[in-house]
Design a protein around this motif. Sequence first.
Motif, PDB file in Angstrom:
ATOM      1  N   ASN A  28      41.221  33.751  50.710  1.00  0.00           N
ATOM      2  CA  ASN A  28      42.095  33.333  51.806  1.00  0.00           C
ATOM      3  C   ASN A  28      42.716  34.498  52.562  1.00  0.00           C
ATOM      4  O   ASN A  28      43.587  34.290  53.403  1.00  0.00           O
ATOM      5  CB  ASN A  28      43.189  32.405  51.269  1.00  0.00           C
ATOM      6  CG  ASN A  28      42.603  31.100  50.799  1.00  0.00           C
ATOM      7  OD1 ASN A  28      42.195  30.280  51.596  1.00  0.00           O
ATOM      8  ND2 ASN A  28      42.521  30.915  49.490  1.00  0.00           N
ATOM      9  N   GLY A  29      42.284  35.711  52.270  1.00  0.00           N
ATOM     10  CA  GLY A  29      42.772  36.878  52.998  1.00  0.00           C
ATOM     11  C   GLY A  29      44.240  37.203  52.767  1.00  0.00           C
ATOM     12  O   GLY A  29      44.891  37.783  53.626  1.00  0.00           O
ATOM     13  N   THR A  30      44.753  36.851  51.598  1.00  0.00           N
ATOM     14  CA  THR A  30      46.148  37.127  51.265  1.00  0.00           C
ATOM     15  C   THR A  30      46.261  38.548  50.720  1.00  0.00           C
ATOM     16  O   THR A  30      45.456  38.971  49.904  1.00  0.00           O
ATOM     17  CB  THR A  30      46.667  36.124  50.215  1.00  0.00           C
ATOM     18  OG1 THR A  30      46.451  34.795  50.710  1.00  0.00           O
ATOM     19  CG2 THR A  30      48.125  36.315  49.923  1.00  0.00           C
ATOM     20  N   ALA A  31      47.283  39.259  51.170  1.00  0.00           N
ATOM     21  CA  ALA A  31      47.481  40.643  50.753  1.00  0.00           C
ATOM     22  C   ALA A  31      47.802  40.736  49.266  1.00  0.00           C
ATOM     23  O   ALA A  31      48.271  39.778  48.660  1.00  0.00           O
ATOM     24  CB  ALA A  31      48.617  41.258  51.560  1.00  0.00           C
ATOM     25  N   GLY A  32      47.559  41.912  48.701  1.00  0.00           N
ATOM     26  CA  GLY A  32      47.932  42.187  47.321  1.00  0.00           C
ATOM     27  C   GLY A  32      46.759  42.620  46.473  1.00  0.00           C
ATOM     28  O   GLY A  32      45.616  42.665  46.929  1.00  0.00           O
ATOM     29  N   ARG A  33      47.097  42.957  45.216  1.00  0.00           N
ATOM     30  CA  ARG A  33      46.058  43.339  44.258  1.00  0.00           C
ATOM     31  C   ARG A  33      46.585  43.193  42.848  1.00  0.00           C
ATOM     32  O   ARG A  33      47.796  43.190  42.615  1.00  0.00           O
ATOM     33  CB  ARG A  33      45.583  44.757  44.505  1.00  0.00           C
ATOM     34  CG  ARG A  33      46.631  45.814  44.250  1.00  0.00           C
ATOM     35  CD  ARG A  33      46.133  47.187  44.685  1.00  0.00           C
ATOM     36  NE  ARG A  33      47.161  48.173  44.445  1.00  0.00           N
ATOM     37  CZ  ARG A  33      47.030  49.178  43.587  1.00  0.00           C
ATOM     38  NH1 ARG A  33      45.917  49.332  42.895  1.00  0.00           N
ATOM     39  NH2 ARG A  33      47.995  50.045  43.425  1.00  0.00           N
ATOM     40  N   LEU A  34      45.667  43.076  41.902  1.00  0.00           N
ATOM     41  CA  LEU A  34      46.033  43.016  40.486  1.00  0.00           C
ATOM     42  C   LEU A  34      46.328  44.428  39.994  1.00  0.00           C
ATOM     43  O   LEU A  34      45.574  45.360  40.288  1.00  0.00           O
ATOM     44  CB  LEU A  34      44.894  42.440  39.650  1.00  0.00           C
ATOM     45  CG  LEU A  34      44.773  40.938  39.571  1.00  0.00           C
ATOM     46  CD1 LEU A  34      43.577  40.558  38.684  1.00  0.00           C
ATOM     47  CD2 LEU A  34      46.029  40.276  39.068  1.00  0.00           C
ATOM     48  N   SER A  48      49.536  41.766  36.702  1.00  0.00           N
ATOM     49  CA  SER A  48      50.444  41.213  37.708  1.00  0.00           C
ATOM     50  C   SER A  48      49.812  41.336  39.084  1.00  0.00           C
ATOM     51  O   SER A  48      48.970  42.198  39.319  1.00  0.00           O
ATOM     52  CB  SER A  48      51.801  41.923  37.675  1.00  0.00           C
ATOM     53  OG  SER A  48      51.661  43.301  37.933  1.00  0.00           O
ATOM     54  N   TRP A  49      50.210  40.444  39.982  1.00  0.00           N
ATOM     55  CA  TRP A  49      49.759  40.488  41.381  1.00  0.00           C
ATOM     56  C   TRP A  49      50.864  41.182  42.156  1.00  0.00           C
ATOM     57  O   TRP A  49      52.021  40.774  42.098  1.00  0.00           O
ATOM     58  CB  TRP A  49      49.507  39.087  41.915  1.00  0.00           C
ATOM     59  CG  TRP A  49      48.886  39.113  43.271  1.00  0.00           C
ATOM     60  CD1 TRP A  49      49.500  38.849  44.457  1.00  0.00           C
ATOM     61  CD2 TRP A  49      47.534  39.434  43.590  1.00  0.00           C
ATOM     62  NE1 TRP A  49      48.603  38.987  45.496  1.00  0.00           N
ATOM     63  CE2 TRP A  49      47.388  39.348  44.983  1.00  0.00           C
ATOM     64  CE3 TRP A  49      46.428  39.790  42.829  1.00  0.00           C
ATOM     65  CZ2 TRP A  49      46.193  39.599  45.632  1.00  0.00           C
ATOM     66  CZ3 TRP A  49      45.241  40.032  43.477  1.00  0.00           C
ATOM     67  CH2 TRP A  49      45.126  39.939  44.852  1.00  0.00           C
ATOM     68  N   ALA A  50      50.534  42.261  42.849  1.00  0.00           N
ATOM     69  CA  ALA A  50      51.535  43.064  43.544  1.00  0.00           C
ATOM     70  C   ALA A  50      51.292  43.072  45.045  1.00  0.00           C
ATOM     71  O   ALA A  50      50.148  43.183  45.494  1.00  0.00           O
ATOM     72  CB  ALA A  50      51.498  44.493  43.018  1.00  0.00           C
ATOM     73  N   VAL A  51      52.391  42.953  45.791  1.00  0.00           N
ATOM     74  CA  VAL A  51      52.368  43.104  47.250  1.00  0.00           C
ATOM     75  C   VAL A  51      53.582  43.947  47.633  1.00  0.00           C
ATOM     76  O   VAL A  51      54.572  43.987  46.895  1.00  0.00           O
ATOM     77  CB  VAL A  51      52.430  41.748  48.004  1.00  0.00           C
ATOM     78  CG1 VAL A  51      51.216  40.907  47.707  1.00  0.00           C
ATOM     79  CG2 VAL A  51      53.690  40.990  47.703  1.00  0.00           C
ATOM     80  N   PRO A  52      53.519  44.637  48.789  1.00  0.00           N
ATOM     81  CA  PRO A  52      54.733  45.306  49.263  1.00  0.00           C
ATOM     82  C   PRO A  52      55.852  44.283  49.434  1.00  0.00           C
ATOM     83  O   PRO A  52      55.600  43.124  49.789  1.00  0.00           O
ATOM     84  CB  PRO A  52      54.304  45.892  50.616  1.00  0.00           C
ATOM     85  CG  PRO A  52      52.817  46.044  50.496  1.00  0.00           C
ATOM     86  CD  PRO A  52      52.369  44.886  49.648  1.00  0.00           C
ATOM     87  N   LEU A  53      57.080  44.686  49.167  1.00  0.00           N
ATOM     88  CA  LEU A  53      58.208  43.765  49.162  1.00  0.00           C
ATOM     89  C   LEU A  53      58.344  43.003  50.474  1.00  0.00           C
ATOM     90  O   LEU A  53      58.662  41.819  50.476  1.00  0.00           O
ATOM     91  CB  LEU A  53      59.502  44.514  48.848  1.00  0.00           C
ATOM     92  CG  LEU A  53      60.728  43.660  48.567  1.00  0.00           C
ATOM     93  CD1 LEU A  53      60.490  42.706  47.402  1.00  0.00           C
ATOM     94  CD2 LEU A  53      61.928  44.537  48.282  1.00  0.00           C
ATOM     95  N   GLU A  54      58.029  43.637  51.591  1.00  0.00           N
ATOM     96  CA  GLU A  54      58.156  42.959  52.887  1.00  0.00           C
ATOM     97  C   GLU A  54      57.124  41.845  53.075  1.00  0.00           C
ATOM     98  O   GLU A  54      57.260  41.024  53.982  1.00  0.00           O
ATOM     99  CB  GLU A  54      58.103  43.944  54.054  1.00  0.00           C
ATOM    100  CG  GLU A  54      56.860  44.775  54.140  1.00  0.00           C
ATOM    101  CD  GLU A  54      56.925  46.087  53.354  1.00  0.00           C
ATOM    102  OE1 GLU A  54      55.961  46.842  53.444  1.00  0.00           O
ATOM    103  OE2 GLU A  54      57.915  46.348  52.647  1.00  0.00           O
ATOM    104  N   GLN A  55      56.102  41.765  52.228  1.00  0.00           N
ATOM    105  CA  GLN A  55      55.101  40.703  52.312  1.00  0.00           C
ATOM    106  C   GLN A  55      55.348  39.590  51.288  1.00  0.00           C
ATOM    107  O   GLN A  55      54.516  38.716  51.100  1.00  0.00           O
ATOM    108  CB  GLN A  55      53.700  41.278  52.123  1.00  0.00           C
ATOM    109  CG  GLN A  55      53.282  42.188  53.254  1.00  0.00           C
ATOM    110  CD  GLN A  55      51.902  42.772  53.027  1.00  0.00           C
ATOM    111  OE1 GLN A  55      51.567  43.177  51.925  1.00  0.00           O
ATOM    112  NE2 GLN A  55      51.110  42.806  54.080  1.00  0.00           N
ATOM    113  N   LYS A  56      56.495  39.614  50.662  1.00  0.00           N
ATOM    114  CA  LYS A  56      56.846  38.633  49.627  1.00  0.00           C
ATOM    115  C   LYS A  56      56.685  37.194  50.115  1.00  0.00           C
ATOM    116  O   LYS A  56      56.177  36.342  49.392  1.00  0.00           O
ATOM    117  CB  LYS A  56      58.285  38.891  49.194  1.00  0.00           C
ATOM    118  CG  LYS A  56      58.877  37.871  48.296  1.00  0.00           C
ATOM    119  CD  LYS A  56      60.340  38.195  48.026  1.00  0.00           C
ATOM    120  CE  LYS A  56      60.978  37.082  47.239  1.00  0.00           C
ATOM    121  NZ  LYS A  56      62.395  37.347  46.987  1.00  0.00           N
TER     122      LYS A  56
END
Length: 78
Positions: A28-34, A48-56
């Motif tokens: 689905n093109g969602t940002a982040g990575r394991l 854990s799945w991590a994204v920059p805080l501004e993309q929460k």
Amino acid sequence: MIQKIPRYLLTFYSTSGAMAVERYCKENGTAGRLIPVPREISASCGLSWAVPLEQKDELGVIEAEFADEIEGKWSLDI
């Protein structure tokens, strides 16, 4: 010195839950990575799945869709 970046993390009860979220996000093109769970926190599966805080906010659908798989939600500088 390595600069730490504010990140939002989802931790999981099982590795299969983490892999399901990764697959869903890639499709689905969602940002982040394991990433491995940081030492500051503890989780059952170690991923854990991590994204920059501004993309929460982008993870709202994932948090609802995979609520049974998510063990915790964290904001950390890593």
